[in-house]
Design a protein around this motif. Structure first.
Motif, mmCIF file in Angstrom:
data_model
loop_
_atom_site.group_PDB
_atom_site.id
_atom_site.type_symbol
_atom_site.label_atom_id
_atom_site.label_comp_id
_atom_site.label_asym_id
_atom_site.label_seq_id
_atom_site.Cartn_x
_atom_site.Cartn_y
_atom_site.Cartn_z
ATOM 1 N N UNK B 160 0.826 -1.205 0.000
ATOM 2 C CA UNK B 160 0.000 0.000 0.000
ATOM 3 C C UNK B 160 0.860 1.254 0.000
ATOM 4 N N UNK B 161 0.432 2.248 -0.787
ATOM 5 C CA UNK B 161 1.101 3.549 -0.804
ATOM 6 C C UNK B 161 0.444 4.446 0.232
ATOM 7 N N UNK B 162 -0.889 4.343 0.265
ATOM 8 C CA UNK B 162 -1.660 5.152 1.203
ATOM 9 C C UNK B 162 -2.152 4.245 2.319
ATOM 10 N N UNK B 163 -1.806 4.592 3.566
ATOM 11 C CA UNK B 163 -2.170 3.746 4.695
ATOM 12 C C UNK B 163 -3.111 4.512 5.616
ATOM 13 N N UNK B 164 -4.284 3.936 5.855
ATOM 14 C CA UNK B 164 -5.262 4.578 6.725
ATOM 15 C C UNK B 164 -5.287 3.849 8.056
ATOM 16 N N UNK B 165 -5.196 4.580 9.166
ATOM 17 C CA UNK B 165 -5.286 3.951 10.482
ATOM 18 C C UNK B 165 -6.457 4.572 11.230
ATOM 19 N N UNK B 166 -7.415 3.722 11.635
ATOM 20 C CA UNK B 166 -8.592 4.225 12.335
ATOM 21 C C UNK B 166 -8.359 4.158 13.844
ATOM 22 N N UNK B 167 -8.175 5.305 14.434
ATOM 23 C CA UNK B 167 -7.926 5.428 15.885
ATOM 24 C C UNK B 167 -6.918 4.421 16.417
ATOM 25 N N UNK B 168 -5.721 4.446 15.872
ATOM 26 C CA UNK B 168 -4.738 3.444 16.300
ATOM 27 C C UNK B 168 -4.279 3.644 17.738
ATOM 28 N N UNK B 169 -4.350 4.857 18.249
ATOM 29 C CA UNK B 169 -3.766 5.077 19.578
ATOM 30 C C UNK B 169 -4.764 4.825 20.697
ATOM 31 N N UNK B 170 -6.024 4.562 20.330
ATOM 32 C CA UNK B 170 -7.042 4.369 21.370
ATOM 33 C C UNK B 170 -6.694 3.208 22.282
ATOM 34 N N UNK B 171 -5.985 2.222 21.756
ATOM 35 C CA UNK B 171 -5.707 1.035 22.557
ATOM 36 C C UNK B 171 -4.265 1.003 23.070
ATOM 37 N N UNK B 172 -3.551 2.106 22.904
ATOM 38 C CA UNK B 172 -2.121 2.073 23.238
ATOM 39 C C UNK B 172 -1.799 2.881 24.494
#
Ligand SMILES: Nc1ncnc2c1ncn2[C@@H]1O[C@H](COP(=O)(O)OP(=O)(O)O)[C@@H](O)[C@H]1O
Ligand SMILES: [Mg+2]
Lengths: 301, 504
Positions: B160-172
């Motif tokens: 993938x060239x474009x990477x979408x992350x949906x709320x990645x930090x919510x669980x970190x």
């Protein structure tokens, strides 16, 4: 009694009783892996037994019989697929309904073809041949049981190996496990869960078909109503106790076969009320499932 | 600045009539990290699902490198070089990491899987992007932060060239967030373009180049991260200024409401809880802080009766062990569980059914429910807690923040004497966070004892009256002077670098 247990024929018989249960366990395993429970394995085996017995008789070829038995198994599983995957009915309830349907349709077919009889002993099946490995089959105690057996015994071994390879080493195996463990993950990478489950049910049907064929084309020379008598369910239970591992499931099925045979064979050898002996396989299912459930719970807790 | 992607006038109406996006526009430049900010329910996930082909827009066009494209499925998106890490992971726990990474694009030699090649490539990706993941490990055994890495590897394996992350930090945890950001920067420098959905203002400022703000389905602004303050951002997000500080007076602790003495919880390898003793008083907010997996969760779970323990845990005067959850709740304990999807709510049920699930109160007659009265009560609760939804709405349709509000409404309406709040604001938007904090403080002032489990530094420091820091199953610090404690100091305790001597 010990003599009886240690005799050559005991092991021979145990395996003979276990073969259909192992086929059923394999069928249950593949469908469960894909995330759909197929309790109509019991019924599918019955329909396959009819199909195998009659078709081998009329065609004069066990190969044709076997092919029809497998096809019948697959057809029964496709009915489950239709109900559970397309019409979105509960797979468990559909399975129960299909079992009832199966016992009805089997009787209907035998009665229809053989003028009202409930078994096909007047139209004996063409039996699946025995295979005998020279030399090896002369080994004491185990030789005969392992190296002089019905062809379906070796097919069963091949099926077990096939399952292990399929699940662990192929793309389809990964797809089947994904469809079972996390169907959304499967869809999210563009693999249709429905398609995967249908494929799994086809394989499941073939295996149930082989189990049914064994009953009417190898174990007994004809079909008789009710001849599956819980072996499909025992296979499902064995698979549950093996927790999804093919070899383990196979070994549990072997155990069931032993108990099943014990219940029948013991009646002549032991002075024990046969009604009680007959409950053994069911008692066994109950006890092992309890042990299995407690072990699972402990592992989690 | 060269634009690689542009979404124009996107409108999305779901089958149930919810208007999730309305005339929203979005553009991406090559090699940037772009944040999408907005309250829960603003339509961020929907907009990104449309970009990834998981949802189809009702209206609007998408252009990739100037050419109009129709993204009809995730498969098409993948082919176009777009990848997405969902908020809820799409991992098969039972399969090893490398098979998850190559899920759907398995490498084969003949009809068999080419395991070696997949393991090798996974390993190389891990090394290249500095991700400490063992390719052979079963996914289910990995902690959340590593599971997320597997999701990112999955996207990378698809080139993938474009990477979408949906709320990645919510669980970190804060440390894990920093690690993730480091890896995202490596990815950007490697030529990838990154879209990250987040609520956290600090993070946007720290990591991103540009920020698109969404409100009620519309895109209300695109700003350079360097040019705005956190205050301005939060105003853009909610439309009016939100207090980021919790307003509260000093606590007046009363009598002990819960107490743990020499509690031990065994685990595989080391003890999850190692001889822990503490007590909670009425009228105080006691925070059990710690990096995830250091025992604070287990301490809370002992009190709610979810796990077995050795030693003594008393809640409202009663030993927890051997009593049912029902009994403990009847004593006056409320519980806001960490996982609202599986523990906190019944996803198959409506808001109303979820609200009445723990208590019908006196609203029964001859064993039948008095539905009209119960319905009025539910409607009142939904209004009091500002839940966007009606009593008959299926809860699964709510956004995370609203779902959490339903849990909070149910639990706090019971006039509890003790509240166990396990990560009550994780993955919840700014507006809802402020609201939940306010509720907790007002209950504290009414004499309720509150146990807060949290990994969010600013929440720990702004909400608590007293902090116990957990590290490897033990309490390593008790902070009573919360106001004068810095995030850095708290972080040092949480990481086990510093340790307070017992009794000090
Ligand atoms: N599959 C769906 N069907 C119906 N409504 C949905 C669905 N997914 C989301 N919604 C609704 O669309 C709105 C926007 O949701 P979402 O895009 O998830 O917001 P965000 O990610 O910004 O929190 C919410 O009101 C939500 O309830
Ligand atoms: Mg979202």
């Amino acid at each position: 009694m010990l003599d009886w247990v240690l005799s050559e024929s005991f092991l021979m018989n145990v395996i003979a009783y276990a073969i259909p249960i192992i086929f059923a366990a394999c069928a249950s395993l593949i469908s469960n892996k894909a995330g759909i429970s197929a309790i109509n394995i019991e019924g599918a085996m019955s329909v396959a037994a009819v199909a195998g017995a009659l078709m081998s008789h009329f065609s004069g070829s066990w190969i044709v019989g076997l092919a029809f038995a497998m096809t019948a198994g697959v057809l029964m599983m496709m009915l489950l697929a239709l109900a559970a995957l397309w019409l979105r009915a509960d797979s468990f309830l559909s399975g129960i309904a299909l079992n009832t349907f199966a016992s009805g349709i089997c009787l209907l077919i035998v009665k229809g073809v053989l003028n009202g009889r409930t078994d096909s002993s007047t139209a004996p099946s063409v039996m699946v041949p025995q295979v005998r490995f020279p030399l090896l089959s002369d080994v004491p105690v185990v030789g005969k049981a392992i190296f002089s057996q019905n062809l379906l015994f070796y097919i069963m071994l091949a099926v077990l190996a096939f399952l292990v390879v399929l699940l662990n080493c192929t793309k389809l195996g990964v797809q089947i496990k994904t469809a079972g463990y996390h169907p959304e993950a499967s869809e999210s990478v563009g693999v249709s869960v429905k398609r995967t489950r249908v494929i799994a049910l086809v394989i499941c049907g073939v295996m149930a078909g082989l189990g049914g064929a064994y009953l009417s084309m190898a174990n007994l020379g004809y079909f008789s109503a009710g001849m599956v008598s819980g072996r499909g369910f025992m296979g499902i239970a064995a698979e549950a106790m093996g927790a999804g591992a093919p070899i383990k499931a196979g070994l549990f099925a072997l155990l069931f076969g032993a108990v099943d045979y014990f219940a029948v064979g013991g009646q002549t050898v032991l002075s024990f009320p046969y009604e009680l002996l007959n409950t053994l396989p069911y008692l066994m299912t109950l006890i092992t499932l309890i042990i299995y459930a407690t072990a699972q719970k402990r592992k989690k807790g | 600045m060269n634009e690689v992607l542009c979404m124009k006038n996107i409108t999305k109406r779901y089958e149930n009539g919810v208007l999730a996006n309305e005339n929203a526009s979005f553009s991406l430049c090559k090699g940037e990290i772009h944040a999408i900010a907005g309250e829960n329910g603003a339509g961020k996930s929907t907009l990104m699902k449309i970009l990834f082909g998981a949802e189809q827009p009702t209206e609007g066009v998408i252009e990739l490198s100037g050419k109009q494209v129709k993204i009809t499925s995730p498969k098409v998106a993948t082919r176009l070089g777009i990848g997405m890490v969902y908020q809820h992971f799409m991992l098969v726990d039972e399969l090893p990491v490398y098979l998850n990474v190559f899920l759907g694009i398995e490498k084969r030699r003949g009809i068999l899987l080419d395991k070696q090649a997949m393991i090798r490539e996974t390993y190389e990706l891990c090394r290249k992007y500095d991700m400490p993941v063992d390719p052979m490990a079963p996914c289910g055994e990995l902690p959340v932060s590593l599971r997320q890495k597997v999701e990112i590897l999955k996207v990378l394996a698809r080139k993938a060239e474009i990477i979408i992350l949906d709320e990645p930090t919510a669980v970190l945890t804060p440390q894990e967030t920093e690690q993730l950001f480091r890896q995202l920067r490596i990815l950007r420098n490697d030529g990838h373009t990154i879209v990250i959905i987040t609520h956290k203002l600090k993070e946007m400022k720290m990591l991103c180049d540009r920020i698109t703000v969404m409100r009620q389905g519309r895109t209300v602004g695109v700003v350079n991260a360097a040019d705005v303050t956190e205050q301005q951002l939060s105003e853009l997000m909610v439309g009016n200024a939100v207090l980021l500080k919790v307003n509260k007076s000093p606590a007046h602790p009363g009598k002990i409401v819960a107490e743990m003495q020499k509690a031990v919880v065994p685990g595989s390898g080391r003890l999850r809880l190692d001889n822990v003793s503490f007590s909670v008083r009425a009228g105080e907010i006691l925070c059990l802080a710690g990096v995830e997996g250091n025992g604070q969760q287990q301490a809370a779970e002992c009190m709610t009766g979810q796990i077995a323990y050795q030693g003594s845990v008393k809640v409202l005067g009663q030993e927890v062990s051997g009593r049912s959850v029902r009994t403990i709740r009847n004593l006056g304990m409320a519980h806001i569980p960490e996982d609202r999807m599986t523990m906190g709510t019944d996803q198959q049920a409506s808001l109303h059914e979820n609200l009445i699930s723990v208590d019908f109160g006196s609203n029964t007659r001859l064993g039948f429910l008095r539905n009209k009265k119960l319905r009025l009560r539910s409607e009142q609760q939904l209004m009091d807690f500002g839940v966007k939804g009606q009593y008959h709405t299926p809860i699964a349709l709510l956004s995370g923040g609203n779902m959490q509000k339903v849990v909070v409404a149910r639990e706090l309406s019971q006039s509890p004497k003790l509240i166990i709040a396990d990560q009550p604001t994780r993955g919840v938007d700014v507006g809802a966070i402020a609201f939940i904090h306010e509720k907790l403080v007002s209950l504290r002032d009414k004499g309720c004892g509150i146990v807060l489990v949290s990994a969010d530094m600013s929440e720990v420091l702004s909400l608590s009256d007293r902090i116990l820091v957990f590290h490897e199953g033990q309490i390593v610090a008790e902070i009573t002077d919360v106001g004068n404690t810095s995030e850095q100091q708290l972080g040092r305790y949480m990481l086990g670098i510093d340790r307070m001597e017992a009794g000090s």
